[in-house]
Design a protein around this motif. Structure first.
Motif, PDB file in Angstrom:
ATOM      1  N   ILE A   1       0.855  -1.192   0.000  1.00  0.00           N
ATOM      2  CA  ILE A   1       0.000   0.000   0.000  1.00  0.00           C
ATOM      3  C   ILE A   1       0.888   1.239   0.000  1.00  0.00           C
ATOM      4  CG2 ILE A   1      -1.836   1.281   1.154  1.00  0.00           C
ATOM      5  CD1 ILE A   1      -1.406  -2.234   2.262  1.00  0.00           C
ATOM      6  N   LEU A   2       0.764   2.039  -1.046  1.00  0.00           N
ATOM      7  CA  LEU A   2       1.557   3.258  -1.197  1.00  0.00           C
ATOM      8  C   LEU A   2       0.670   4.452  -0.864  1.00  0.00           C
ATOM      9  CD1 LEU A   2       3.361   2.366  -4.554  1.00  0.00           C
ATOM     10  CD2 LEU A   2       4.165   1.990  -2.206  1.00  0.00           C
ATOM     11  N   LEU A   3       0.944   5.093   0.263  1.00  0.00           N
ATOM     12  CA  LEU A   3       0.109   6.173   0.775  1.00  0.00           C
ATOM     13  C   LEU A   3       0.802   7.510   0.512  1.00  0.00           C
ATOM     14  CD1 LEU A   3      -2.493   6.822   2.389  1.00  0.00           C
ATOM     15  CD2 LEU A   3      -1.137   6.604   4.478  1.00  0.00           C
TER      16      LEU A   3
ATOM     17  N   SER B   1       3.784  -7.632  -6.186  1.00  0.00           N
ATOM     18  CA  SER B   1       2.768  -7.679  -5.140  1.00  0.00           C
ATOM     19  C   SER B   1       1.510  -6.946  -5.584  1.00  0.00           C
ATOM     20  CB  SER B   1       3.285  -7.018  -3.859  1.00  0.00           C
ATOM     21  OG  SER B   1       4.539  -7.520  -3.485  1.00  0.00           O
ATOM     22  N   PRO B   2       0.323  -7.455  -5.256  1.00  0.00           N
ATOM     23  CA  PRO B   2      -0.884  -6.642  -5.441  1.00  0.00           C
ATOM     24  C   PRO B   2      -0.705  -5.314  -4.717  1.00  0.00           C
ATOM     25  CG  PRO B   2      -1.445  -8.886  -4.785  1.00  0.00           C
ATOM     26  CD  PRO B   2       0.037  -8.759  -4.632  1.00  0.00           C
ATOM     27  N   THR B   3      -1.002  -4.215  -5.398  1.00  0.00           N
ATOM     28  CA  THR B   3      -0.657  -2.891  -4.873  1.00  0.00           C
ATOM     29  C   THR B   3      -1.872  -1.971  -4.847  1.00  0.00           C
ATOM     30  OG1 THR B   3       1.618  -3.088  -5.694  1.00  0.00           O
ATOM     31  CG2 THR B   3       0.811  -0.866  -5.204  1.00  0.00           C
ATOM     32  N   LEU B   4      -2.067  -1.314  -3.723  1.00  0.00           N
ATOM     33  CA  LEU B   4      -3.075  -0.267  -3.592  1.00  0.00           C
ATOM     34  C   LEU B   4      -2.365   1.073  -3.506  1.00  0.00           C
ATOM     35  CD1 LEU B   4      -5.980   0.766  -3.128  1.00  0.00           C
ATOM     36  CD2 LEU B   4      -5.607   0.377  -0.665  1.00  0.00           C
ATOM     37  N   VAL B   5      -2.623   1.943  -4.455  1.00  0.00           N
ATOM     38  CA  VAL B   5      -2.124   3.312  -4.409  1.00  0.00           C
ATOM     39  C   VAL B   5      -3.214   4.131  -3.726  1.00  0.00           C
ATOM     40  CG1 VAL B   5      -1.240   5.252  -5.740  1.00  0.00           C
ATOM     41  CG2 VAL B   5      -0.869   2.904  -6.555  1.00  0.00           C
TER      42      VAL B   5
END
Length: 306
Positions: free
Chosen positions: A162-164, A248-252
């Motif tokens: 997760i990129l916050l 990796s599955p990634t949430l931006v």
């Protein structure tokens, strides 16, 4: 009876007086107490671990049977950054919130590699010493940049990323890492800084504002003279060509009012990481974990566990 009431009144005034003294003269104690209350709400305990001769400070809860979530703070910040968000996550994850190298309670040791690549290596050594082989990883700002570099460098470790509001992509010659600049002189200048970071900057009481000004100014030499050069001249500064290697599955996850990292960076991450999605947080800017902690936590749970 009057004497009893007088004594009772004096007793009741003692904690109020102590509180006022702490507020006006020792605001750092008040901030530490607030962080301690957030940590208790998240069932987190402060711990230390010696890794390669370097003492690493971190928070961790006791949920050993839960999936692991590692939470990384930004530049000049510390492990308390995600405490409010952690309160909504502690029932779902085993949480680990480390101070990155040179940050928080960790020593600002000369000779350490404070580049993004160096922080990723530091994190790898710390998590290996903890016995962590697989985990999800969330980072804000420089912590997000470090998380992305980690997912490139040690891709087998990261279950979800997760990129916050993470920098790490240089577009349009815009550079995020510009340092602290001139020392902050007063509350008005601090408010200008906070307005750039927050969607709605808090109106801090004078003693707390003065404490924050002192903390920022005391960090200026290390941030401007050591951290910034290490990041800009070190490996993994610009991930533009490498994010395609993130598996990796990634949430931006993005505070949409961010004025620090441009939105086209979020779009680049979404478009170039093979398995990435983008989610916006409406009432947040550069540090959503501080402004909308519950919304950040809900996004993490929905992404990692569902």
């Amino acid at each position: 009876m009057k004497k009893v009431l007088k004594i009772t009144g004096i007793i009741l005034l003692i904690p109020l007086t102590v509180g006022l003294i702490i507020f006006f003269f020792f605001p750092g104690i008040l901030i530490n107490q607030t962080n301690a209350s957030y940590a208790r709400a998240a069932n987190l305990e402060q711990k230390t671990l010696m890794v390669d001769g370097y003492n690493v400070h971190y928070y961790e809860n006791a949920a050993s049977e839960k999936p692991v979530l590692v939470m990384l703070h930004g530049m000049g910040d510390d492990k308390s950054s995600f405490l409010q968000t952690a309160a909504y996550l502690s029932n779902h994850f085993r949480l680990i919130l480390p101070d990155l190298a040179g940050h928080g309670d960790n020593e600002k040791k000369l000779g350490l590699d404070y580049s993004i690549g160096g922080q990723a290596t530091f994190l790898k050594s710390f998590l290996k010493a903890k016995g962590m082989e697989h985990f999800s990883l969330i980072g804000n700002s420089m912590g997000g940049h470090t998380a992305a570099a980690y997912a490139i460098k040690y891709k087998q470790d990261v279950d979800h990323l997760i990129l916050l509001n993470a920098p790490g992509i240089v577009l349009d010659e815009h550079v995020v890492y510009t340092g602290f600049g001139e020392k902050i002189k007063n509350k008005a200048e601090l408010k200008t800084v906070l307005n750039r970071v927050f969607y709605q900057a808090p109106d801090l009481p004078g003693p707390i504002a003065n404490y924050m000004i002192e903390q920022v100014n005391n960090s200026k030499e290390f941030v401007d003279g050591t951290l910034i050069p290490a990041i800009k001249n070190g490996p993994y500064f610009n991930l533009k060509e490498e994010v395609v290697n993130i598996s990796s599955p990634t949430l931006v996850l993005w505070g949409k009012h961010d004025e620090v990292v441009k939105f086209n960076v979020a779009e680049f991450y979404r478009d170039h990481i093979p398995n990435a999605t983008l989610q916006l947080l409406d009432k947040a800017a550069h540090s959503p974990q501080l402004e909308v902690p519950q919304e950040v936590a809900e996004a993490v749970v929905n992404f990692v566990l569902k």
